[in-house]
Write a protein that holds these residues in place. Structure first.
Motif, short mmCIF file in Angstrom:
data_model
loop_
_atom_site.label_atom_id
_atom_site.label_comp_id
_atom_site.label_asym_id
_atom_site.label_seq_id
_atom_site.Cartn_x
_atom_site.Cartn_y
_atom_site.Cartn_z
N CYS A 274 3.48 2.22 -4.42
CA CYS A 274 4.07 3.22 -5.31
C CYS A 274 3.58 3.07 -6.74
O CYS A 274 3.31 4.05 -7.42
N CYS B 11 11.85 5.07 -1.57
CA CYS B 11 10.81 4.38 -0.80
C CYS B 11 11.40 3.31 0.12
O CYS B 11 11.21 3.35 1.32
N CYS C 71 11.92 -1.39 -2.82
CA CYS C 71 11.33 -0.47 -3.79
C CYS C 71 12.32 0.62 -4.19
O CYS C 71 12.97 1.22 -3.34
N CYS D 102 7.07 -1.11 -5.22
CA CYS D 102 6.07 -1.81 -4.41
C CYS D 102 4.69 -1.44 -4.95
O CYS D 102 4.54 -0.44 -5.67
ZN LIG Z 1 7.48 1.95 -2.87
#
Ligand SMILES: [Zn+2]
Ligand SMILES: [Zn+2]
Length: 75
Positions: free
Chosen positions: A65, A33, A19, A62
């Motif tokens: 997020c 992240c 991510c 991801c």
């Molecule tokens: Zn993420």
């Protein structure tokens, strides 16, 4: 507009399979992240909503997020 598989693949490779989110409102704070992106469980987020589907305007995120973005569900 859907992002092509080819673009998503290139984005995944640029992200190194992790991510790229750096949003401060996520649980990872001001760091990247770096959660791994599972196939079928991540998204390409447009930095500029409605902008072009180019790698420079996309961030690999991801699912956790992506739900934190203001444009979730709209882009
Ligand atoms: Zn993420
Ligand atoms: Zn995040």
């Amino acid at each position: 507009m859907a992002i092509s598989e080819e673009t998503k693949k290139a984005l995944y490779q640029r992200a190194g399979g992790r991510c790229e989110c750096t949003m401060i409102n996520c649980d990872h704070g001001d760091r990247r992240c770096s959660r791994s992106l599972s196939v079928g469980y991540w998204d390409a987020h447009h930095r500029t909503a409605g902008g072009p589907d180019t790698l420079s305007n996309l961030t690999a995120m991801c699912a956790t997020c992506h739900k934190n973005t203001r444009t979730y569900g709209r882009s």
